[in-house]
Motif scaffolding. Structure first.
Motif, short mmCIF file in Angstrom:
data_model
loop_
_atom_site.label_atom_id
_atom_site.label_comp_id
_atom_site.label_asym_id
_atom_site.label_seq_id
_atom_site.Cartn_x
_atom_site.Cartn_y
_atom_site.Cartn_z
N ILE A 191 0.84 -1.20 0.00
CA ILE A 191 0.00 0.00 0.00
C ILE A 191 0.87 1.24 0.00
CG2 ILE A 191 -1.67 1.34 1.36
CD1 ILE A 191 -2.93 -1.31 2.19
N TYR A 192 1.90 1.24 0.82
CA TYR A 192 2.83 2.36 0.88
C TYR A 192 3.48 2.59 -0.49
CZ TYR A 192 6.81 5.24 2.26
OH TYR A 192 7.74 6.24 2.36
N GLN A 193 3.89 1.51 -1.12
CA GLN A 193 4.52 1.63 -2.43
C GLN A 193 3.54 2.14 -3.48
OE1 GLN A 193 6.42 -2.16 -3.11
NE2 GLN A 193 8.24 -1.56 -1.93
N GLN A 194 2.27 1.73 -3.39
CA GLN A 194 1.26 2.24 -4.32
C GLN A 194 1.09 3.75 -4.17
OE1 GLN A 194 -2.11 -0.43 -3.37
NE2 GLN A 194 -2.40 -0.53 -5.60
N ILE A 195 1.08 4.20 -2.93
CA ILE A 195 0.93 5.64 -2.67
C ILE A 195 2.13 6.40 -3.22
CG2 ILE A 195 0.80 7.39 -0.85
CD1 ILE A 195 -0.82 5.30 0.79
N VAL A 196 3.32 5.91 -2.97
CA VAL A 196 4.53 6.58 -3.47
C VAL A 196 4.56 6.56 -5.00
CG1 VAL A 196 7.05 6.52 -3.51
CG2 VAL A 196 5.84 6.17 -1.36
N LEU A 197 4.19 5.45 -5.61
CA LEU A 197 4.12 5.39 -7.07
C LEU A 197 3.09 6.37 -7.62
CD1 LEU A 197 4.42 1.54 -7.75
CD2 LEU A 197 6.09 3.32 -8.31
N PHE A 198 1.97 6.49 -6.93
CA PHE A 198 0.94 7.44 -7.34
C PHE A 198 1.48 8.88 -7.29
CE2 PHE A 198 -2.30 10.49 -5.95
CZ PHE A 198 -3.14 10.47 -7.05
N LEU A 199 2.16 9.22 -6.20
CA LEU A 199 2.72 10.56 -6.08
C LEU A 199 3.79 10.81 -7.15
CD1 LEU A 199 2.92 10.94 -2.20
CD2 LEU A 199 1.33 12.08 -3.77
N ASN A 200 4.62 9.79 -7.41
CA ASN A 200 5.63 9.94 -8.46
C ASN A 200 4.97 10.15 -9.83
OD1 ASN A 200 7.85 9.67 -6.77
ND2 ASN A 200 7.91 7.46 -6.98
N ALA A 201 3.94 9.38 -10.11
CA ALA A 201 3.24 9.50 -11.39
C ALA A 201 2.50 10.84 -11.51
CB ALA A 201 2.26 8.35 -11.57
N SER A 202 2.10 11.40 -10.38
CA SER A 202 1.35 12.65 -10.38
C SER A 202 2.23 13.88 -10.22
CB SER A 202 0.32 12.62 -9.24
OG SER A 202 -0.57 11.55 -9.40
N LEU A 203 3.53 13.70 -10.18
CA LEU A 203 4.44 14.81 -9.92
C LEU A 203 4.27 15.93 -10.96
CD1 LEU A 203 6.65 15.98 -8.19
CD2 LEU A 203 8.32 14.77 -9.60
N GLY A 204 4.21 15.58 -12.22
CA GLY A 204 4.02 16.60 -13.26
C GLY A 204 2.72 17.35 -13.07
N ILE A 222 -7.10 0.69 -3.37
CA ILE A 222 -6.54 0.20 -2.11
C ILE A 222 -7.61 -0.37 -1.20
CG2 ILE A 222 -5.43 0.96 0.05
CD1 ILE A 222 -3.78 2.92 -1.63
N SER A 223 -8.74 0.33 -1.09
CA SER A 223 -9.78 -0.08 -0.14
C SER A 223 -10.77 -1.08 -0.72
CB SER A 223 -10.54 1.15 0.36
OG SER A 223 -11.30 1.73 -0.69
N GLY A 224 -10.90 -1.11 -2.03
CA GLY A 224 -11.87 -1.99 -2.65
C GLY A 224 -13.29 -1.43 -2.63
N VAL A 225 -13.43 -0.18 -2.21
CA VAL A 225 -14.74 0.48 -2.17
C VAL A 225 -14.97 1.16 -3.51
CG1 VAL A 225 -16.14 2.22 -1.02
CG2 VAL A 225 -14.54 0.84 0.31
N GLY A 226 -16.00 0.72 -4.20
CA GLY A 226 -16.25 1.21 -5.55
C GLY A 226 -16.93 2.56 -5.63
N VAL A 227 -17.36 3.11 -4.49
CA VAL A 227 -18.05 4.40 -4.51
C VAL A 227 -17.15 5.49 -5.08
CG1 VAL A 227 -19.06 6.18 -3.00
CG2 VAL A 227 -19.54 3.77 -2.58
N PHE A 228 -15.87 5.40 -4.79
CA PHE A 228 -14.93 6.42 -5.25
C PHE A 228 -14.81 6.44 -6.78
CE2 PHE A 228 -13.41 5.49 -0.91
CZ PHE A 228 -13.56 6.77 -0.37
N LEU A 229 -15.14 5.33 -7.42
CA LEU A 229 -15.04 5.26 -8.88
C LEU A 229 -16.14 6.07 -9.57
CD1 LEU A 229 -14.06 1.52 -9.29
CD2 LEU A 229 -12.57 3.52 -9.36
N LEU A 230 -17.18 6.43 -8.81
CA LEU A 230 -18.25 7.25 -9.39
C LEU A 230 -17.72 8.60 -9.86
CD1 LEU A 230 -21.22 6.59 -6.93
CD2 LEU A 230 -21.01 5.86 -9.31
N PHE A 231 -16.70 9.11 -9.16
CA PHE A 231 -16.14 10.39 -9.57
C PHE A 231 -15.52 10.30 -10.95
CE2 PHE A 231 -16.07 10.81 -4.90
CZ PHE A 231 -16.79 11.99 -4.79
#
Length: 188
Positions: free
Chosen positions: A41-54, A105-114
């Motif tokens: 999970i930690y690595q996913q978050i860091v990868l997300f931040l790296n990918a979102s840096l631009g 990460i959480s498996g909660v699909g509500v966030f995918l509505l956005f």
């Protein structure tokens, strides 16, 4: 007054750049820790931040330009809402991607509505920020800084109107609207 604006522009620029540098330092530390820590999970978050840096840099630049224009006097501050609106759309893109990460990460699909309604969210955010920015500019355009605007009105007794008077007017308008809506429901 010009010296104050220059100083505030320099202050705005420095604070944004310092904030971005601090973020980059923290991200660098997170990357170093991610190499030794085997938490997915930690690595996913860091990868997300790296990918979102631009995207984060773009958001910072647009809000910085918007703040710089916003620090100027009317009419030089007119581009500020446009840059803030563009920055807000990029911020919405980032937040929707963040919600996608939370959903993964959480498996909660509500966030995918956005993500499904992103085509509506982006223009809405743009228009709300743009219109709100122009309203803010035009309502303060007559303000000379000493509390007296160009369009000050007098009460019937010759005294100046206060913000309390304006608030009372707005409250009465709201009450009238609600009363008329009630009357329409009673008729219908």
């Amino acid at each position: 007054m010009k010296e104050r604006n220059r100083r505030s522009i320099v202050g705005i620029t420095l604070s944004r750049i310092i904030g971005l540098i601090i973020f980059l330092i923290v991200l660098g530390i997170l990357n170093i820790v991610a190499e030794s820590l085997q938490a997915p999970i930690y690595q996913q978050i860091v990868l997300f931040l790296n990918a979102s840096l631009g995207l984060i840099v773009i958001i910072t630049v647009f809000f910085l330009i918007g703040e710089i224009f916003g620090a100027l006097r009317f009419p030089a501050n007119l581009p500020a809402p446009l840059f803030n609106a563009i920055g807000a759309v990029f911020l919405a893109v980032f937040l929707i991607r963040l919600f996608g990460l939370v959903a993964a990460i959480s498996g909660v699909g509500v966030f995918l509505l956005f993500e499904e309604f992103a085509f509506l969210i982006y223009p809405a955010v743009f228009l709300i920020v743009l219109i709100g920015g122009f309203i803010g500019i035009f309502t303060s355009a007559g303000d000379t800084g000493d509390g007296e605007g160009k369009n000050d009105e007098k009460k019937s007794d010759g005294t100046d109107r206060t913000w309390d008077d304006i608030g009372d007017d707005i409250r009465r308008i709201g009450e009238d609207i609600i009363r008329k809506i009630r009357e329409e429901f009673r008729k219908g």
